[in-house]
Each structure stands twice: as structure tokens, then as C-alpha cells.
Design an enzyme around this catalytic site. Structure first.
Site, PDB file in Angstrom:
ATOM      1  N   ASP A 529       6.896 -12.624  55.915  1.00  0.00           N
ATOM      2  CA  ASP A 529       7.200 -11.276  56.407  1.00  0.00           C
ATOM      3  C   ASP A 529       6.512 -10.259  55.490  1.00  0.00           C
ATOM      4  OD1 ASP A 529       8.374  -8.818  57.034  1.00  0.00           O
ATOM      5  OD2 ASP A 529      10.323  -9.728  57.500  1.00  0.00           O
ATOM      6  N   HIS A 530       5.559  -9.539  56.059  1.00  0.00           N
ATOM      7  CA  HIS A 530       4.751  -8.639  55.233  1.00  0.00           C
ATOM      8  C   HIS A 530       5.549  -7.433  54.722  1.00  0.00           C
ATOM      9  CE1 HIS A 530       1.169  -7.400  53.373  1.00  0.00           C
ATOM     10  NE2 HIS A 530       0.297  -7.678  54.326  1.00  0.00           N
ATOM     11  N   ARG A 531       6.760  -7.228  55.239  1.00  0.00           N
ATOM     12  CA  ARG A 531       7.586  -6.138  54.696  1.00  0.00           C
ATOM     13  C   ARG A 531       8.128  -6.510  53.330  1.00  0.00           C
ATOM     14  NH1 ARG A 531      11.745  -5.779  59.545  1.00  0.00           N
ATOM     15  NH2 ARG A 531      11.499  -8.029  59.255  1.00  0.00           N
TER      16      ARG A 531
END
Ligand code: CAO
Length: 557
Positions: A529-531
Site C-alpha cells: 500500500d503506497h500510502r
């Protein structure tokens, strides 16, 4: 600062009207005569204004509550002069201050009918609608030729604070309508001519003035008189037919609202085609048809619909293609199973909501596989087969400990770092994909993990997994190693933030600095998850995992 109970003022004799909208919330600063709530009967909707200015301290009503004159709407902390006002004055606010004498006096007649012979034409006029002038006709509810019952609504009129239906004062066949949508009307205006009509005995007064009407009949008989005055009180002393509907309140007449409620249509999602964007009964019908045809989904449907049936409209996408497959060849239709439906909805949400990226890498498991095979030979009699997946679980726990954000979850603006390592593994079952969880994998050895995995995989295939055995995972591994393939892009199992996909290991020539050597290489696909995670961390995670799998002694470090 004085606390003041703001009550429902005199709304005529009709009581028990439903609260259909809350226009303020706790903490809001309201002005004197600002609308606080909207209430609705079956014939009129109206806004209840505040009797004084102040700050809303407590709401005493909720949507759907029934209120009547004297019901406390909310508690206000009065501001400025209002606070200094005598308690007695503030305790009973809005005694319909601008209610004209007409209301305080005996109720008005209904739409006034000109006396006529029972079989002759009868004129229906606009009844006394209080001080209001030039009220806009926003809806015509009947057409020539219609059989009209006594007190059947003929038109809907609207001021800036209330809409109301004007009923017929007589029964008969509608010969001619004298108004159309967009017209403005006043007391005494000719509305319609009925034929074969018999005027209501109690409403025969030609001037609109009549004997007192029983309380229960007031709303029907003189719909505008009561609600308009009450609703607007002194909030809108001047009629303003061009005013727009209050923000947030779908623009629709009470009968349309009732119609929508009966069909379960969410009014806020219907686009009005009427005057000033007003929602008509036809709009409700066409909305219902669209939903039935699958062309439109309500927000509530979209929220709980299985992924597979999502039309895409909720994302602003074009609708899912509808194809008559049978046109092209023989087909067989089978309903999807429960597990497929549930996992489908979850997968769609996770695929759409997570900005996911996948990193690919290879791990050299030559020595580990040799160790696994020899261990299994030694343990042959124990009945427990050590699997590559069990080693992967152990290796992942070590990597998760080194890179804790991979073992975290997003919670609002915060990241929750879990101090436990529960590893889910995707299991292919006849019913669909399931994800049993090895709890506290950090505290278990490879043999124990292998044994538990075998047990959980068997239960998954037999459909016997308990919810507890499928919950609590902090990271998931999806292994297609026993089947084949090179790489793939697994979907993160929310609220986890990463998942490792593993495919079939292959013997490959690997350059060792001097020569190519045959090495057993395991393809890894890490989706994250790039967040929460960035590409560098993902590359380091894979590299570290590769080092552990290449030399498992590192797990001990
Ligand atoms: N490379 C090469 N061979 C592998 C391997 C790998 N990465 N992983 C397993 N194998 C071999 C095993 O050694 C075993 O061989 P032997 O029978 O000769 O010992 C064989 O493949 C079968 O292994 P397995 O599948 O029984 O056991 P497992 O521990 O690898 O997997 C389980 C267990 C439950 C994960 C698996 O049965 C399964 O369901 N996999 C599918 C998961 C899935 O569907 N993922 C996709 C999710 S996204 O849609």
C-alpha cells in the site's frame, strides 16, 4: 448565558407531524427565525424556525420523530439580547408571532366552491392562504377528464419555506384547469371547473370564509393556511416565489415524498426534472425503473452490493456491459457461491481503494529446499510434512519485524503498528478463496506451523473454518508454488498493508561472479500500500526476505 428550550410553535390543530430533516447541529450558531427542522404531514412540509438567536447546545428531536405544538426542538444558549430576555418569554418561543388573525381565528374554508346545482359546473378557487401572495404553482396533480374526489389535491404551491397541496372543495369530473406550472396564485383565484360536481356542504361559502372546520380537517381543508404561517412564522414575512429550496432538502412536494418513501426511493439521489429542479412523481418512477433495470444503483445498494454486480456508476464509470451471451452460442448460467460473492466484494473494495504497487524479486532457495527435503525424510514417520510455505511464513515474520510498517494498518490519520505477527495464507478451496490465519507465527517453529497449516487448509477445503480462524491477520501470503506460474499481482487483504505472492520455484542459471551455477529460484511478488510503504522499503523487504530464504540461519539473528 441563558439556556432556552425552542419549541414547536402553533402549527394549527394538526399534530404529530414527522421530522424529516434536521437543518442545524449541535454547536451551530443560529439566527432568530432561522429554520431549524423540516416537518411533514401527508399534505404539507414546513420548516420550523427558531424563536431566538443563539448557539445550539442540544438537539431534542431526531429524524422520524413526531412533534406537535410545544414539543421541544432543541436547547439554545441564547446570544446577546436574547439572553437577557425574560425567562418566560424565551421559554415559549415562536408562538406563531406572524400568524395572521385568519389562523388564530376559526380556520378558513377549503378551496372555495361557488354554489352550484349538484350537476352543474362548479368553480374551485384558491382558499385563504393567509398573508401569502403570488404563491408559485409547482405541480399540477390532475388533468381534464379526471374524476376528482372531494378534498383530492389539485395542485401543489410553494413559498420559500413550505410547499402545500391545494385540495378540491368539491367532487366531480375535471372540466378545465385554470392554472399551470409556473403560474402564481392568490386567494380567490379560479383553479378549476368541475362538472357534475357536488360542493362539500361545509365549504360552500363563496368568499372563502366559513364555519370553523374540525381540527383534523384543517390540514386538508386549508393546507396552506396552517403550514405556511407556521412554517415561515416571521422568518419569511415577504413571499419570495423565486427563492430556491433550502440546501440539502430535496425539492419535492409532500405527495411525491410520500410516493418515494413508499417505494423506498432515496429522494436525495433523484434528479428533478420539474420547475427549478423539483422532483416529480415521474422522476420517482423513472428512477425506480432505472434501478430495476440495473442501469442505476442507489448509494445504499452500491455500499453493500457484491463486487461482481457493481454497475460502475458509483465510480462515475460507464455501466457494466450487458451482453446476451446466448446470442453467440450455448451457455449455462450458475449462481456464484456465497464465498465467491463475499470475497468478490472485498477484493473489489481493496483493489479500488488501495493505491497498490507490486515489486518482483527472486530468492535463492537451493539450500533451503535441500534442508526441507532432508527434514521431511527424517520426519517421514511423524506424519508432518514441512512445506515451503511454512518456511516462508517464518521468513516473513523476520522481515515484518525488521520493517514494522508492513505489519501495520491505517486507522484514520494514524498507523497502527501491531505487536503480534499473525500470518494469513490464501487457500484454494472448491468453494472459492479462503484465508486461514496462523496466529502468533513468531512464537511457533516451522514444524508446528506446517502442522497447523495442513489442518487449517483441510478445514478450509471442507468449509469448516470458524470466523476466528480467518481473522486477525497482519500480513498474508498467497502461494501458487504448488501450481505454477512466474509472478502475479496479489490484491492486499485490507486492513493489512502488504501481501506476498509466491510462485513455483525453478532451477535457473545464476551468475556467481565466476560462472553460471544452477540455483533453485523462488519468484516473489510483493504488493504494498503506497500510502504506508514506499518503493525503496518494498525493495529492501524483498531483498531481506531473499537473504533469509538464502540462508535460514539469519532468522536466528
Ligand atoms: N515452488 C515449487 N514447488 C512448490 C512450491 C514452490 N514455491 N510450493 C509448493 N510446492 C510443491 C510442494 O513441495 C508440493 O510438492 P510435493 O507434493 O512434491 O511435496 C506441491 O507443490 C504441493 O504443495 P501444496 O500446495 O500441497 O502445499 P503448499 O504448502 O505449497 O500450499 C496451500 C498449501 C493451502 C497454500 C495450497 O494448497 C493452496 O491452496 N494454494 C493456492 C493459493 C491460492 O489460490 N492463491 C491465489 C490467491 S489469489 O487468487
Amino acid at each position: 448565558m441563558a439556556l432556552i428550550d425552542v419549541k414547536v410553535p402553533d402549527i394549527g390543530d394538526f399534530d404529530e407531524v414527522a421530522v424529516i430533516e434536521l437543518l442545524v447541529k449541535v454547536g451551530d450558531t443560529v439566527k432568530a427565525e432561522q429554520s431549524l427542522i423540516t416537518v411533514e404531514s401527508d399534505k404539507a412540509s414546513m420548516e420550523i424556525p427558531s424563536s431566538t438567536a443563539g448557539v445550539v447546545k442540544e438537539l431534542k428531536v431526531a429524524l422520524g420523530d413526531k412533534v406537535k405544538e410545544g414539543s421541544v426542538v432543541l436547547v439554545l444558549e441564547a446570544a446577546g439580547e436574547a439572553a437577557a430576555a425574560p425567562a418566560s418569554a424565551s421559554a415559549s418561543p415562536a408562538p406563531a408571532p406572524s400568524v395572521p388573525a385568519a389562523v388564530a381565528a376559526p380556520a378558513q374554508a377549503s378551496a372555495a366552491a361557488t354554489p352550484a346545482a349538484a350537476s352543474g359546473p362548479v368553480e374551485v378557487h384558491v382558499p385563504d392562504i393567509g398573508d401569502f401572495k403570488d404563491v408559485a404553482v409547482i405541480e399540477v396533480l390532475v388533468k381534464p377528464g379526471d374524476k376528482i374526489a372531494l378534498e383530492q389535491s389539485l395542485i401543489t404551491v410553494e413559498s420559500d419555506k413550505a410547499s402545500m397541496e391545494i385540495p378540491s372543495s368539491a367532487a366531480g369530473v375535471l372540466k378545465e384547469l385554470k392554472v399551470k406550472v409556473g403560474d402564481t396564485v392568490n386567494i380567490g383565484d379560479l383553479l378549476a371547473i368541475l362538472e357534475g360536481a357536488a360542493p362539500a356542504p361545509s365549504t360552500a361559502a363563496p368568499s372563502g370564509r366559513a364555519e370553523p372546520v374540525p381540527a383534523a380537517a384543517q390540514l386538508l381543508a386549508s393546507p396552506s393556511t396552517v403550514p405556511v404561517q407556521t412554517a415561515s412564522a416571521s422568518a419569511a414575512p415577504a413571499h419570495n416565489p423565486t427563492a430556491t429550496a433550502p440546501v440539502g432538502l430535496p425539492h419535492a412536494s409532500p405527495s411525491v415524498r410520500k410516493f418515494a418513501r413508499e417505494l423506498g426511493v432515496p429522494l436525495a439521489e433523484v434528479k428533478g426534472s420539474g420547475l427549478k429542479g423539483r422532483i416529480t412523481a415521474e422522476d420517482i418512477q423513472s428512477f425506480t425503473k432505472s434501478v430495476m433495470a440495473g442501469a442505476v444503483q442507489t448509494v445504499a445498494q452500491a455500499a453493500k452490493a457484491p463486487a461482481s454486480s457493481g454497475g460502475g456508476s458509483e465510480l462515475g464509470l460507464i455501466p457494466w456491459p450487458k451482453v446476451d451471451f446466448a446470442k453467440f452460442g450455448p451457455i449455462e448460467r450458475k449462481e456464484m457461491g456465497r464465498i465467491k460473492k463475499i470475497s468478490g466484494a472485498n477484493l473489489l473494495r481493496n483493489a479500488v481503494m488501495i493505491p497498490a504497487v507490486t515489486n518482483f524479486d527472486d530468492a535463492d532457495i537451493t539450500d533451503l529446499e535441500a534442508f526441507r527435503v532432508s527434514t521431511n525424510k527424517e520426519n517421514e514417520k511423524s506424519g508432518v510434512k514441512v512445506t515451503m510455505l511454512a518456511f516462508l511464513i517464518k521468513a516473513c515474520v523476520a522481515a515484518l519485524k525488521k520493517f514494522p510498517e508492513f505489519n501495520s494498518s491505517i486507522d484514520g490519520d494514524a498507523l497502527v503498528y501491531k505487536q503480534y505477527w499473525h500470518i494469513g495464507f490464501a487457500a484454494d478451496t472448491p468453494n472459492g478463496l479462503m484465508v486461514p490465519v496462523i496466529k502468533d507465527a513468531d512464537k511457533k517453529g516451522v514444524l508446528q506451523i506446517s502442522q497447523e497449516m495442513g489442518e487449517l487448509a483441510r478445514k478450509a477445503r471442507e468449509g469448516k473454518l470458524s470466523p476466528a480462524e480467518m481473522s486477525g491477520a497482519t500480513f498474508t501470503i498467497s502461494s501458487l508454488g504448488g501450481i505454477g506460474g512466474r509472478y502475479f499481482t496479489p490484491i492486499i487483504n485490507a486492513p493489512e498493508v502488504a501481501i506476498l505472492g509466491v510462485c513455483k520455484s525453478n532451477m535457473e542459471p545464476v551468475w556467481d561472479g565466476k560462472a553460471f551455477a544452477p540455483r533453485l529460484m523462488l519468484p516473489l511478488s510483493l504488493t504494498w500500500d503506497h500510502r504506508v510503504i514506499d518503493g525503496a522499503a518494498a525493495a529492501r523487504f524483498n531483498a531481506y526476505l531473499g537473504q533469509i530464504l538464502g540462508d535460514f540461519r539469519r532468522v536466528l539473528l
